[in-house]
Design a protein around this motif. Structure first.
Motif, mmCIF file in Angstrom:
data_model
loop_
_atom_site.group_PDB
_atom_site.id
_atom_site.type_symbol
_atom_site.label_atom_id
_atom_site.label_comp_id
_atom_site.label_asym_id
_atom_site.label_seq_id
_atom_site.Cartn_x
_atom_site.Cartn_y
_atom_site.Cartn_z
ATOM 1 N N ASP A 13 0.861 -1.172 0.000
ATOM 2 C CA ASP A 13 0.000 0.000 0.000
ATOM 3 C C ASP A 13 0.906 1.234 0.000
ATOM 4 O O ASP A 13 1.553 1.535 0.990
ATOM 5 C CB ASP A 13 -0.878 -0.048 1.251
ATOM 6 C CG ASP A 13 -1.429 1.316 1.620
ATOM 7 O OD1 ASP A 13 -1.564 2.157 0.726
ATOM 8 O OD2 ASP A 13 -1.741 1.518 2.806
ATOM 9 N N MET A 38 -7.467 -0.991 -1.961
ATOM 10 C CA MET A 38 -7.069 -2.044 -1.019
ATOM 11 C C MET A 38 -8.231 -2.959 -0.745
ATOM 12 O O MET A 38 -8.076 -4.167 -0.638
ATOM 13 C CB MET A 38 -6.642 -1.429 0.294
ATOM 14 C CG MET A 38 -5.680 -0.324 0.100
ATOM 15 S SD MET A 38 -4.838 0.007 1.596
ATOM 16 C CE MET A 38 -4.534 -1.610 2.149
ATOM 17 N N ALA A 94 6.693 8.966 2.264
ATOM 18 C CA ALA A 94 7.193 8.050 3.289
ATOM 19 C C ALA A 94 7.187 6.601 2.818
ATOM 20 O O ALA A 94 7.833 5.757 3.429
ATOM 21 C CB ALA A 94 6.368 8.197 4.572
ATOM 22 N N MET A 95 6.444 6.295 1.738
ATOM 23 C CA MET A 95 6.395 4.918 1.248
ATOM 24 C C MET A 95 7.363 4.653 0.105
ATOM 25 O O MET A 95 7.465 3.526 -0.366
ATOM 26 C CB MET A 95 4.977 4.552 0.811
ATOM 27 C CG MET A 95 4.024 4.242 1.952
ATOM 28 S SD MET A 95 4.677 3.074 3.151
ATOM 29 C CE MET A 95 4.726 1.570 2.183
ATOM 30 N N PRO A 120 6.305 -0.817 7.916
ATOM 31 C CA PRO A 120 5.020 -0.402 7.355
ATOM 32 C C PRO A 120 4.415 -1.413 6.349
ATOM 33 O O PRO A 120 3.234 -1.334 6.083
ATOM 34 C CB PRO A 120 5.356 0.904 6.632
ATOM 35 C CG PRO A 120 6.799 0.807 6.317
ATOM 36 C CD PRO A 120 7.418 0.005 7.402
ATOM 37 N N VAL A 121 5.255 -2.351 5.832
ATOM 38 C CA VAL A 121 4.698 -3.360 4.928
ATOM 39 C C VAL A 121 4.554 -4.644 5.729
ATOM 40 O O VAL A 121 5.550 -5.226 6.150
ATOM 41 C CB VAL A 121 5.635 -3.590 3.711
ATOM 42 C CG1 VAL A 121 5.058 -4.652 2.801
ATOM 43 C CG2 VAL A 121 5.839 -2.298 2.949
ATOM 44 N N ALA A 166 -2.552 -5.377 4.631
ATOM 45 C CA ALA A 166 -2.652 -4.349 5.664
ATOM 46 C C ALA A 166 -2.279 -2.996 5.084
ATOM 47 O O ALA A 166 -1.484 -2.895 4.154
ATOM 48 C CB ALA A 166 -1.734 -4.686 6.821
ATOM 49 N N GLU A 167 -2.868 -1.946 5.650
ATOM 50 C CA GLU A 167 -2.495 -0.601 5.240
ATOM 51 C C GLU A 167 -1.142 -0.253 5.843
ATOM 52 O O GLU A 167 -0.749 -0.782 6.886
ATOM 53 C CB GLU A 167 -3.546 0.392 5.735
ATOM 54 C CG GLU A 167 -4.769 0.421 4.868
ATOM 55 C CD GLU A 167 -5.620 1.638 5.167
ATOM 56 O OE1 GLU A 167 -5.359 2.696 4.577
ATOM 57 O OE2 GLU A 167 -6.521 1.533 5.980
ATOM 58 N N SER A 168 -0.453 0.682 5.202
ATOM 59 C CA SER A 168 0.883 1.041 5.660
ATOM 60 C C SER A 168 0.831 1.823 6.961
ATOM 61 O O SER A 168 0.284 2.913 7.016
ATOM 62 C CB SER A 168 1.587 1.861 4.587
ATOM 63 O OG SER A 168 1.814 1.056 3.460
ATOM 64 N N TYR A 178 2.438 7.394 7.029
ATOM 65 C CA TYR A 178 3.168 6.874 5.872
ATOM 66 C C TYR A 178 2.408 7.192 4.593
ATOM 67 O O TYR A 178 2.948 7.151 3.513
ATOM 68 C CB TYR A 178 3.348 5.352 5.998
ATOM 69 C CG TYR A 178 4.457 4.984 6.948
ATOM 70 C CD1 TYR A 178 5.765 4.844 6.497
ATOM 71 C CD2 TYR A 178 4.209 4.827 8.305
ATOM 72 C CE1 TYR A 178 6.788 4.534 7.362
ATOM 73 C CE2 TYR A 178 5.226 4.522 9.182
ATOM 74 C CZ TYR A 178 6.512 4.380 8.707
ATOM 75 O OH TYR A 178 7.540 4.084 9.567
#
Lengths: 254, 540
Positions: A118, A126, A165-166, B191-192, B197-199, B220
């Motif tokens: 995500d 999602m 941030a990802m 976060p993964v 799941a969401e980050s 995030y």
């Protein structure tokens, strides 16, 4: 516990016939606008002006649609002089660039492990990705599984415009996948940045961060479209196209 | 104290509230009221702010909703603290002005209900660069450690299109720890993580099998929605309001449209208000079904997960049949609704949701007799009632620990004042109480959809043309996950000058750490699922 087993059996088989056959159950897909022939240029200009993400552009004899930018806002369909043509269906997966040279069908064709990332998705993508595991779509019957670790994955499924941030976690996850690997980007955000990127906080989709093989456009793409994207990544289904030009004028009788 | 008690007794009518404010804060604050908007505005100085807020929250039991920060035309800042209480009390806006040179004000986290201000202050410090004196933890909240120091994206002079150069990470950086027991270590999650799941990132401080504390880290998924909305026409910003949290798109889109309508001084036609109510409940029903699926899945009860997932997918298909979109995108517009379902479609919808209600009742009946399932939920992830109040928690999570607050009852919008429904409340505050609240609310949603669609008023579903006007308004809705507050300011061209969203997930994620303390490691996914919050909604 026996009650649950009975309950499950009594529910019967709910799985979709796709990919063996089509699926046109009501509500299975929202459909999407496609390239349309229009009678007047003002109608075409109205559609172009109405489109908030510049997915619609003037083209010979009508308008063309860039599916990667379309966010399903319905503004080209409602309250306009000539609405854009709306096409049902869900086989929306398309190659992002040149298809990879090495054929993967033999390696992954019957057993595909997916790691989902995500990267700033709104939750709808999602949620649709989660639905491919529900009894209607049941990815397991197609040999598709999710895995908690990227080290066991063959395909990276990514949604979202890639928030800042990802960026690093996404790149690290991609690098952790063993080769050969494929990246399937789902949703308008991952395809083009959607309505969020590029900005100070998000990139213009996944392709700016990692190499993307297959794009499944849609806002969000319905579960069957995501399945089509995964099947396309292992060449079990033919691709769709990201651009939809207006249909050619049929040759008029002499 | 006698004065306070007298005032507490007399808050029943909004008419008297401003007068009571004047009698108590005569020399320190200016109270004005707008009876039509059920709003009382208290303007005070920075030094009086903590006293006023303490009085409102501790003595009068008001709940803090949101902090609205705006950069004023005259160089300086305007901060509005928004409070609400019950159906008899008005909104209370406590406003302070800061001059350009001043960039610090007192933190309110030390007050009796201080935690509810905590995240708002941290967010403001990050995004606007205003300092809150006395706050114990500022910095690295929305913007993570590679964001350049001293750059505040929500300030006027920051360009939303600008790219920044990530700052090098400090190699000595270590995650914060609180637990000092011998053998304690930190287990990072995210976060993964997990399947879908969401980050988000959770540091679980553990001494082995038991987790003592959870330190969550969010944002995030920060996409700067409030910033990139600025300068956009209202109909473009509506796309952001719908899509920053796709699973609650209708609720947030509705709040945005209500703010636009309040600014422009128009009211949607009755048929539109009724349809908005029905669609909002359809979304709540779907969201609750998704949360129930998540809870069943977290306890690895496979058949129940499948049964709940079937219900969820049926609701998605139903939404698509009703509006053309599985997540109701594009259904709500300023001035009404974009789609007008015909009579047979409405009857089909009512029949379908009633069938779904029957399915949910069966599911709950079976879950109630599955001891292995109940064992995983009962007494797990407890939020005590006192915390729900001091953290200002909202939605099903608050209602599972005895706080019966619901915006649909407090400040009725759409057609909620015309429908009869109840707000289910449970007392235990654990995972099982939250599950029961979800089931009972779903039941109410079905009843509301039935009521509204069986007596749908005739007429248009939207206003023809809305003339944009300059102004500002606060709109509140009860989104599926709880109270959502949208503050919108439009300029004279109808473009967004400031958009402030406080979604329920932002409020409730703050309370997550209370539930995630002293638990067995394998309960973590269950606590997470029983909260059922969205990171996309929290992070914006």
């Amino acid at each position: 516990m026996a009650n649950w087993v009975l309950k499950g059996l009594l529910s019967g088989i709910k799985s979709s016939d796709y990919p063996r056959a089509g699926d046109d159950a009501p509500g299975v897909s929202p459909g999407r606008p496609v390239g349309t022939r229009l009678n007047s240029t003002t109608a075409a200009e109205q559609l172009v002006a109405r489109c908030p993400t510049a997915a619609i552009a003037r083209a010979d004899g009508g308008v063309a649609v860039d599916h990667g930018r379309c966010v399903h806002c319905f503004r080209c369909r409602r309250d306009v002089a000539e609405p854009a043509e709306w096409q049902q269906g869900f086989e929306w997966g398309a190659y992002a660039g040149e298809p990879a040279l090495r054929k993967l069908a033999k390696i992954f064709g019957r057993s595909l492990h997916v790691r989902f990332v995500d990267a700033g998705a709104c939750g709808a993508c999602m949620s649709e990705a989660r639905q491919i595991n529900n009894p209607y779509y049941n990815m397991h019957r197609l040999g598709i599984f999710t895995t908690p670790t990227p080290r066991n994955a063959d395909v990276l499924l990514v949604a979202g415009p890639v928030s800042d941030a990802m960026r690093l976690p996404l790149r690290k996850t991609y690098e952790a996948l063993p080769t050969p690997k494929r990246v399937v980007a789902i949703g308008a955000c991952a395809a083009s940045g959607g309505i969020f990127g590029p900005s100070f906080a998000a990139a213009a989709g996944a392709a700016g961060i990692i190499p993307v093989d297959v794009v499944v456009p849609g806002c969000p793409p319905p579960p069957l479209a995501i399945l089509h994207g995964l099947l396309l990544a292992v060449e079990r289904k033919p691709p769709s196209a990201l651009m939809s030009p207006p249909p050619q004028r049929t040759t008029e009788p002499a | 104290m006698a004065v306070l008690e007298r005032i507490a007794d007399n808050t029943a009518g909004s008419a008297s509230f401003a007068e009571l404010c004047r009698s108590l804060w005569a020399d320190k604050a200016v109270a004005t009221e707008d009876k039509a908007a059920r709003l009382c505005r208290l303007e005070c100085g920075v030094n009086t702010l903590p006293d006023v807020c303490q009085w409102l929250t501790r003595d009068l039991d008001f709940i803090f909703a949101t902090l609205i920060v705006e950069q004023t035309a005259r160089p300086g800042w305007s901060l509005t603290y928004v409070f609400y209480k019950d159906a008899a009390s008005p909104w209370v806006h406590v406003a302070v002005q800061l001059d350009a040179g001043v960039s610090a004000l007192p933190s309110l986290v030390g007050l009796a209900h201080g935690p509810s201000f905590d995240w708002h202050e941290r967010e403001t410090e990050d995004l606007f660069g205003l300092k809150f004196e006395g706050h114990p933890r500022l910095g690295e909240f929305v913007l993570h450690e590679d964001w350049p120091e001293g750059v505040n994206p929500m300030r006027r002079d920051f360009d939303a299109r600008a790219r920044f150069v990530p700052r090098a990470r400090d190699p000595r950086w270590e995650p914060p720890t609180v637990v000092v027991d011998p053998g304690a270590f930190t287990m990072p999650v995210g976060p993964v993580f997990s399947d879908f799941a969401e980050s988000a990132h959770f540091l679980l401080e553990t001494v082995g099998e038991d987790v003592i504390r959870t330190i969550p880290r969010f944002f995030y998924k920060y996409r700067g929605v409030e910033k990139i909305a600025e300068g956009q026409p209202a109909d473009r910003a509506l796309l952001l309001a719908e899509r920053f949290s796709g699973i609650a798109a209708f609720a947030h889109g509705l709040a945005f449209c209500q703010a636009v309508e309040a600014i422009c001084g128009v009211a949607p036609p009755p048929r539109a208000r009724a349809l908005r109510t029905a669609l909002a409940e359809l979304e709540r029903l779907r969201s609750h079904a998704a949360a129930i699926t998540g809870i069943c899945n977290s306890t690895a009860l496979a058949v129940a997960t499948s049964q709940a997932a079937l219900i969820e997918e049926s609701l998605l298909r139903l939404s698509c049949e009703a509006t053309g979109h599985r997540y109701l995108f594009g259904a709500v517009v300023p001035g009404g609704i974009a789609c007008d379902p015909a009579e047979p479609n409405c009857r089909h919808l009512v029949a379908a949701v009633e069938e779904i209600a029957e399915g949910l009742r069966n599911l709950l009946r079976m879950l109630r007799y599955s001891s292995s399932f109940l064992d995983r939920l009962e007494g797990v992830g407890v939020v005590a009632d006192g915390y729900a109040r001091s953290y200002g928690l909202v939605g099903p999570i608050a209602r599972a620990c005895g706080v019966a607050r619901d915006i649909r009852k407090l400040f009725p919008y759409a057609a909620y004042s015309a429908v009869d429904f109840s707000v289910p409340v449970e007392q235990e505050g654990d995972g099982y109480a939250r599950l029961r609240v979800l089931f009972r609310e779903a039941e109410q949603s079905v009843a509301i959809i039935h009521d509204v669609l069986s007596s749908l008023p005739q007429g248009p579903v939207r206003l023809d043309q809305i003339r944009p006007r300059a102004g500002a308004a606060l709109a509140a809705v009860e989104a599926p996950l709880g109270a959502a507050f949208h503050w919108l300011r439009l300029d004279q061209d109808g473009k967004v000058a400031r958009y402030r969203v406080t979604p329920p997930s932002f409020t409730n994620w703050h309370g997550f750490h209370i539930a995630a303390e002293n638990f067995a490691f394998q309960d973590f996914p269950i606590i997470l699922a029983s909260f059922g919050l969205s990171n996309a909604e929290c992070d914006r």
